[in-house]
Design a protein around this motif. Structure first.
Motif, PDB file in Angstrom:
ATOM      1  N   THR A   1       1.026   7.741   1.877  1.00  0.00           N
ATOM      2  CA  THR A   1       0.986   6.571   2.747  1.00  0.00           C
ATOM      3  C   THR A   1       2.235   5.722   2.558  1.00  0.00           C
ATOM      4  O   THR A   1       2.619   5.415   1.434  1.00  0.00           O
ATOM      5  CB  THR A   1      -0.259   5.718   2.453  1.00  0.00           C
TER       6      THR A   1
ATOM      7  N   ASP B   1       1.265  -8.323   2.455  1.00  0.00           N
ATOM      8  CA  ASP B   1       1.244  -8.814   3.840  1.00  0.00           C
ATOM      9  C   ASP B   1       1.096 -10.325   3.909  1.00  0.00           C
ATOM     10  O   ASP B   1       1.713 -10.987   4.753  1.00  0.00           O
ATOM     11  CB  ASP B   1       0.085  -8.166   4.613  1.00  0.00           C
TER      12      ASP B   1
ATOM     13  N   SER C   1       0.809  -1.221   0.000  1.00  0.00           N
ATOM     14  CA  SER C   1       0.000   0.000   0.000  1.00  0.00           C
ATOM     15  C   SER C   1       0.839   1.265   0.000  1.00  0.00           C
ATOM     16  O   SER C   1       0.288   2.371   0.080  1.00  0.00           O
ATOM     17  CB  SER C   1      -0.930   0.011   1.220  1.00  0.00           C
ATOM     18  N   THR C   2       2.155   1.127  -0.092  1.00  0.00           N
ATOM     19  CA  THR C   2       3.037   2.288  -0.067  1.00  0.00           C
ATOM     20  C   THR C   2       2.790   3.184  -1.280  1.00  0.00           C
ATOM     21  O   THR C   2       2.744   2.711  -2.418  1.00  0.00           O
ATOM     22  CB  THR C   2       4.504   1.841  -0.042  1.00  0.00           C
TER      23      THR C   2
ATOM     24  N   SER D   1       1.929  -4.678  10.654  1.00  0.00           N
ATOM     25  CA  SER D   1       2.201  -3.563   9.761  1.00  0.00           C
ATOM     26  C   SER D   1       1.699  -2.258  10.343  1.00  0.00           C
ATOM     27  O   SER D   1       0.795  -2.224  11.181  1.00  0.00           O
ATOM     28  CB  SER D   1       1.579  -3.805   8.379  1.00  0.00           C
ATOM     29  N   ASP D   2       2.316  -1.174   9.880  1.00  0.00           N
ATOM     30  CA  ASP D   2       1.902   0.190  10.192  1.00  0.00           C
ATOM     31  C   ASP D   2       1.619   0.923   8.893  1.00  0.00           C
ATOM     32  O   ASP D   2       2.301   0.702   7.891  1.00  0.00           O
ATOM     33  CB  ASP D   2       3.009   0.948  10.942  1.00  0.00           C
ATOM     34  N   LEU D   3       0.629   1.796   8.936  1.00  0.00           N
ATOM     35  CA  LEU D   3       0.387   2.715   7.832  1.00  0.00           C
ATOM     36  C   LEU D   3       0.773   4.108   8.314  1.00  0.00           C
ATOM     37  O   LEU D   3       0.049   4.725   9.099  1.00  0.00           O
ATOM     38  CB  LEU D   3      -1.077   2.674   7.382  1.00  0.00           C
TER      39      LEU D   3
ATOM     40  N   GLN E   1       0.226   4.553  -2.463  1.00  0.00           N
ATOM     41  CA  GLN E   1      -0.905   4.168  -3.301  1.00  0.00           C
ATOM     42  C   GLN E   1      -1.564   5.396  -3.936  1.00  0.00           C
ATOM     43  O   GLN E   1      -2.121   5.316  -5.045  1.00  0.00           O
ATOM     44  CB  GLN E   1      -1.919   3.393  -2.460  1.00  0.00           C
TER      45      GLN E   1
ATOM     46  N   HIS F   1       3.435   2.067   3.822  1.00  0.00           N
ATOM     47  CA  HIS F   1       2.984   0.814   4.432  1.00  0.00           C
ATOM     48  C   HIS F   1       4.219   0.027   4.871  1.00  0.00           C
ATOM     49  O   HIS F   1       4.948  -0.502   4.040  1.00  0.00           O
ATOM     50  CB  HIS F   1       2.165   0.027   3.403  1.00  0.00           C
TER      51      HIS F   1
END
Length: 386
Positions: free
Chosen positions: A339, A261, A231-232, A280-282, A234, A341
């Motif tokens: 973002t 993930d 999701s980095t 995970s962290d966002l 995105q 991720h």
């Protein structure tokens, strides 16, 4: 994550077009009322759906899939050049804020995984300029770390901050990582803890690297890693997709493929590590405009290094992507949101002291009996009616 040529053109555009906000409303209105082709994107009320790219495709299953023809996904020489460049241009580490924060969160996990265990010998794989070293002082004292080996592919970046932020009573070593070598430069069963912060998402053969980590760990040694996930950025990816689909009917590669993930647990377990854990962290970082964000990404050394990276992007595509970003992904302060991720990994080298699963079929209590007991027990005193 963005090509160097792309960044240079964006910087020139930024000087001539200091803001793209005046284009945002017009572009967004066009997008809301348009459908682009059979493979296209329909933008409606801020939502989008991406079809399969028409021009290029780059996906890593288990983060390791080689491209057709047996070539690697990432260009190691380009990535080394990116890191050499930031060591020369940004000697003060002005763009290290994200990697410093991720390294701090990663090192803190060592205090939680085993409260009483000591880890005298540590290795930091893909150490960059030493982000783990900068924040390990407290943890090193609690966990008995006396030796830290930093392993990095860019010698200039590895030595940029040499002599700074050294933890007390810890010997720090600077080792060069030649990724074309089949083995890590450490003996088997010689390391107590292996760190890797914000580097594994650039590795072509992740299963091999994880197996090497398992090899160098002592029995009951632990691996802690942090890498960027799917999701980095995105928002940036979708804005470029909208801009290019409108103009070319297809999507080019501007960002790297990332691991998902659902893949990382299997990667760790297949490498021979026990008790795999992934969370995970966002992290959301805010920027005044898209071009400033691209400048920061370049300063982090995160420019796109895939073999299929696009060499040229038109100014019209940049302006369209920037205007779309301004319209769709701004907060109440009119700042753009980006973002990141971050996936955190933990795995242990097998040891007889670790908890072991019971033999299959050795259970003595039926699951239905346990569920019935819970349904009528003290946590749920109301018995089911007849």
């Amino acid at each position: 994550m963005l090509t160097a040529n792309t960044f240079r053109r964006a910087t020139r555009m930024k000087r001539h077009h200091p803001t793209c906000s005046q284009l945002a409303s017009q572009l967004a209105s066009t997008l809301r009322n348009a459908t682009f082709g059979n493979n296209g994107i329909r933008q409606c009320a801020g939502a989008f759906a991406l079809a399969q790219p028409t021009h290029v495709s780059c996906r890593r299953h288990l983060s390791t899939q080689r491209s057709r023809g047996g070539q690697d996904v990432f260009d190691d020489r380009a990535k080394t050049a990116h890191r050499d460049r930031i060591a020369q241009i940004y000697p003060d580490g002005s763009y290290d804020y994200l990697k410093d924060e991720v390294a701090r969160r990663l090192v803190d996990r060592l205090n939680d995984v085993s409260p009483n265990k000591k880890f005298p010998i540590a290795v930091d794989i893909g150490s960059l300029s030493g982000h783990v070293r900068k924040c390990i002082q407290h943890t090193a004292k609690n966990k008995g770390i006396v030796s830290l080996h930093q392993l990095e592919m860019s010698e200039e970046l590895l030595l940029r901050d040499q002599g700074h932020h050294h933890p007390e009573a810890v010997d720090v070593f600077y080792d060069i990582w030649h990724q074309n070598e089949p083995k890590l430069p450490y003996e088997s069963d010689s390391v107590d803890v292996v760190f890797s912060s914000m580097s594994l998402h650039w590795v072509n053969d992740l299963p091999h690297v994880f197996k090497e980590i398992c090899r160098i760990l002592k029995p009951d040694g632990v691996f802690l890693g942090a890498m960027l996930g799917g999701s980095t950025l995105q928002e940036l990816r979708s804005c470029f997709a909208i801009a290019e689909q409108e103009r070319f009917g297809g999507v080019y590669s501007h960002l790297s493929p990332f691991v998902r993930d659902s893949e990382v647990g299997a990667l760790i377990q297949n490498a021979g590590l026990n008790l795999p854990t992934a969370d995970s962290d966002l992290l959301t970082v805010r920027y005044p405009d898209m071009f400033t964000m691209m400048e920061h990404l370049r300063g982090m050394g995160e420019a796109n290094a895939t073999h299929i990276r696009q060499i040229y992007t038109s100014p019209q595509t940049f302006l369209s992507a920037a205007a779309t970003y301004q319209e769709l992904y701004t907060d109440e302060d009119d700042l753009l949101e980006a973002t990141f991720h971050v996936i955190y990994l933990i795995g242990w080298k097998p040891h007889q002291s670790q908890q072991q699963p019971d033999t299959r079929g050795s259970a003595t209590t039926r699951l239905t009996s346990t569920l019935e007991e819970l349904a009528t027990g003290p946590l749920n005193p109301q018995k089911p009616s007849n």
